[in-house]
Write a protein that holds these residues in place. Structure first.
Motif, PDB file in Angstrom:
ATOM      1  N   MET A 161       0.827  -1.201   0.000  1.00 47.25           N
ATOM      2  CA  MET A 161       0.000   0.000   0.000  1.00 47.25           C
ATOM      3  C   MET A 161       0.863   1.253   0.000  1.00 47.25           C
ATOM      4  N   LEU A 162       2.027   1.168   0.617  1.00 43.95           N
ATOM      5  CA  LEU A 162       2.944   2.308   0.610  1.00 43.95           C
ATOM      6  C   LEU A 162       3.434   2.598  -0.803  1.00 43.95           C
ATOM      7  N   VAL A 163       3.683   1.561  -1.576  1.00 41.65           N
ATOM      8  CA  VAL A 163       4.098   1.737  -2.976  1.00 41.65           C
ATOM      9  C   VAL A 163       2.970   2.384  -3.781  1.00 41.65           C
ATOM     10  N   PHE A 164       1.738   1.895  -3.610  1.00 44.22           N
ATOM     11  CA  PHE A 164       0.599   2.463  -4.330  1.00 44.22           C
ATOM     12  C   PHE A 164       0.411   3.932  -3.960  1.00 44.22           C
ATOM     13  N   ALA A 165       0.517   4.259  -2.670  1.00 46.10           N
ATOM     14  CA  ALA A 165       0.360   5.649  -2.240  1.00 46.10           C
ATOM     15  C   ALA A 165       1.472   6.533  -2.798  1.00 46.10           C
ATOM     16  N   SER A 166       2.696   6.013  -2.839  1.00 44.86           N
ATOM     17  CA  SER A 166       3.812   6.785  -3.391  1.00 44.86           C
ATOM     18  C   SER A 166       3.607   7.075  -4.864  1.00 44.86           C
ATOM     19  N   LEU A 167       3.166   6.071  -5.622  1.00 39.48           N
ATOM     20  CA  LEU A 167       2.886   6.275  -7.039  1.00 39.48           C
ATOM     21  C   LEU A 167       1.781   7.314  -7.235  1.00 39.48           C
ATOM     22  N   ALA A 168       0.719   7.202  -6.446  1.00 36.39           N
ATOM     23  CA  ALA A 168      -0.432   8.089  -6.629  1.00 36.39           C
ATOM     24  C   ALA A 168      -0.077   9.538  -6.323  1.00 36.39           C
ATOM     25  N   PHE A 169       0.540   9.802  -5.187  1.00 37.76           N
ATOM     26  CA  PHE A 169       0.785  11.188  -4.798  1.00 37.76           C
ATOM     27  C   PHE A 169       1.976  11.788  -5.527  1.00 37.76           C
ATOM     28  N   ASN A 170       2.944  10.967  -5.907  1.00 34.19           N
ATOM     29  CA  ASN A 170       4.013  11.499  -6.743  1.00 34.19           C
ATOM     30  C   ASN A 170       3.460  11.928  -8.101  1.00 34.19           C
ATOM     31  N   GLY A 171       2.548  11.123  -8.664  1.00 35.21           N
ATOM     32  CA  GLY A 171       1.912  11.508  -9.926  1.00 35.21           C
ATOM     33  C   GLY A 171       1.047  12.746  -9.776  1.00 35.21           C
ATOM     34  N   LEU A 172       0.333  12.855  -8.647  1.00 35.26           N
ATOM     35  CA  LEU A 172      -0.534  14.011  -8.415  1.00 35.26           C
ATOM     36  C   LEU A 172       0.261  15.305  -8.328  1.00 35.26           C
ATOM     37  N   TYR A 173       1.327  15.300  -7.544  1.00 36.55           N
ATOM     38  CA  TYR A 173       2.123  16.521  -7.384  1.00 36.55           C
ATOM     39  C   TYR A 173       2.974  16.807  -8.617  1.00 36.55           C
ATOM     40  N   LEU A 174       3.395  15.773  -9.329  1.00 42.24           N
ATOM     41  CA  LEU A 174       4.137  16.010 -10.565  1.00 42.24           C
ATOM     42  C   LEU A 174       3.236  16.650 -11.608  1.00 42.24           C
ATOM     43  N   ALA A 175       1.993  16.166 -11.707  1.00 42.21           N
ATOM     44  CA  ALA A 175       1.042  16.768 -12.640  1.00 42.21           C
ATOM     45  C   ALA A 175       0.770  18.219 -12.275  1.00 42.21           C
ATOM     46  N   ALA A 176       0.630  18.509 -10.985  1.00 42.53           N
ATOM     47  CA  ALA A 176       0.402  19.892 -10.556  1.00 42.53           C
ATOM     48  C   ALA A 176       1.605  20.771 -10.857  1.00 42.53           C
ATOM     49  N   ALA A 177       2.816  20.225 -10.640  1.00 38.17           N
ATOM     50  CA  ALA A 177       4.018  21.017 -10.883  1.00 38.17           C
ATOM     51  C   ALA A 177       4.207  21.340 -12.356  1.00 38.17           C
ATOM     52  N   ILE A 178       3.888  20.380 -13.234  1.00 37.33           N
ATOM     53  CA  ILE A 178       4.066  20.608 -14.661  1.00 37.33           C
ATOM     54  C   ILE A 178       2.948  21.489 -15.210  1.00 37.33           C
TER      55      ILE A 178
END
Length: 270
Positions: A161-178
């Motif tokens: 679940m930690l891996v899934f959460a890392s993928l999800a929030f890294n993608g969320l903040y990366l999308a916001a940053a770009i």
């Protein structure tokens, strides 16, 4: 008789896809890991809550009734600490996008004949691994301080679940940053979103004990599913986390899709 001059024009050796990806990943590691400010900002909130809030509140609140189980508060609070680390590290990885732009490195990268998919994949690998490294560090510190009576299946479920959460929030903040062009706006968004996400989710308390309005907010708060997923996986096993896993997977797909499209749009505007 004079010898004829001959010239051999050999095409440049093709660049390997693996080497391009390796170069992007190595560069991302250097960008994120060598910046001490980013590392401190990512680790400090997690360690503060782990060492101060957890130890203080555990003396005040001994146990929590969670899904019919009497859970020690230190165990109940662990997913919140890990989730805070995930969100903080994801915000740090997002800030690196603006560091690239202000230094002019982004223009050089996007002008280079490098596939955008490899560039985005390199950011994904480096960002998620940074999030995981910081969070696993916090988990290791917590395991040394507190006693977590998890089974082997509980530990495996927690890490999945930690891996899934890392993928999800890294993608969320990366999308916001770009997507966001102003680094100050992203910085404010990143700093404000952390307490909003954490304290509108069932972090310190069960969702049943929250006010009705906050329960509605918690239902649409993505951190709710990350925290509940890690909590359920550690206590009841991975089989109880289907809904959180699906939510995290959808978040990751949407985040990286938006981030990839925004990256292509930026590259075209060079």
């Amino acid at each position: 008789m004079a010898a004829a001059l001959t010239f051999e024009n050999k095409p440049p050796a093709p660049r390997g896809r693996v080497s391009d990806l390796f170069a992007v990943v190595y560069r991302e590691y250097a960008l994120l890991a060598r910046n001490r400010v980013y590392l401190i900002v990512g680790l400090t909130p997690m360690l503060i809550y782990l060492l101060l809030v957890n130890t203080s509140l555990s003396n005040l609140v001994q146990n929590v009734d969670y899904r019919g189980m009497n859970v020690p508060f230190t165990i109940f609070l662990l997913p919140m600490t890990l989730a805070m680390s995930v969100v903080s590290a994801a915000g740090t990885a997002g800030m690196a996008v603006f560091q690239e732009e202000t230094s002019g490195v982004a223009t050089q990268l996007w002008s280079y004949p490098l596939r955008r998919s490899r560039f985005l994949l390199g950011k994904l690998i480096a960002g998620v691994s940074l999030v995981m490294a910081q969070t696993l560090l916090g988990l290791g510190v917590a395991a040394l301080i507190f006693d977590f009576p998890f089974t082997a299946g509980g530990w495996i479920g927690l890490l999945v679940m930690l891996v899934f959460a890392s993928l999800a929030f890294n993608g969320l903040y990366l999308a916001a940053a770009i997507t966001i062009t102003d680094h100050q706006v992203f910085m404010v968004l990143s700093n404000v979103s952390i307490p909003v996400l954490v304290f509108s989710a069932p972090s310190l308390y069960t969702i049943e004990s929250m006010p009705t309005v906050i329960q509605w907010i918690a239902m649409v708060n993505p951190l709710t599913y990350a925290i509940n997923g890690m909590r359920d996986a550690s206590l009841f096993g991975l089989g109880e986390t289907l809904q959180p896993m699906v939510v995290m997977a959808v978040m990751a797909v949407v985040g990286y899709t938006i981030g990839g499209r925004a990256l292509l749009n930026r590259a075209r505007n060079l």
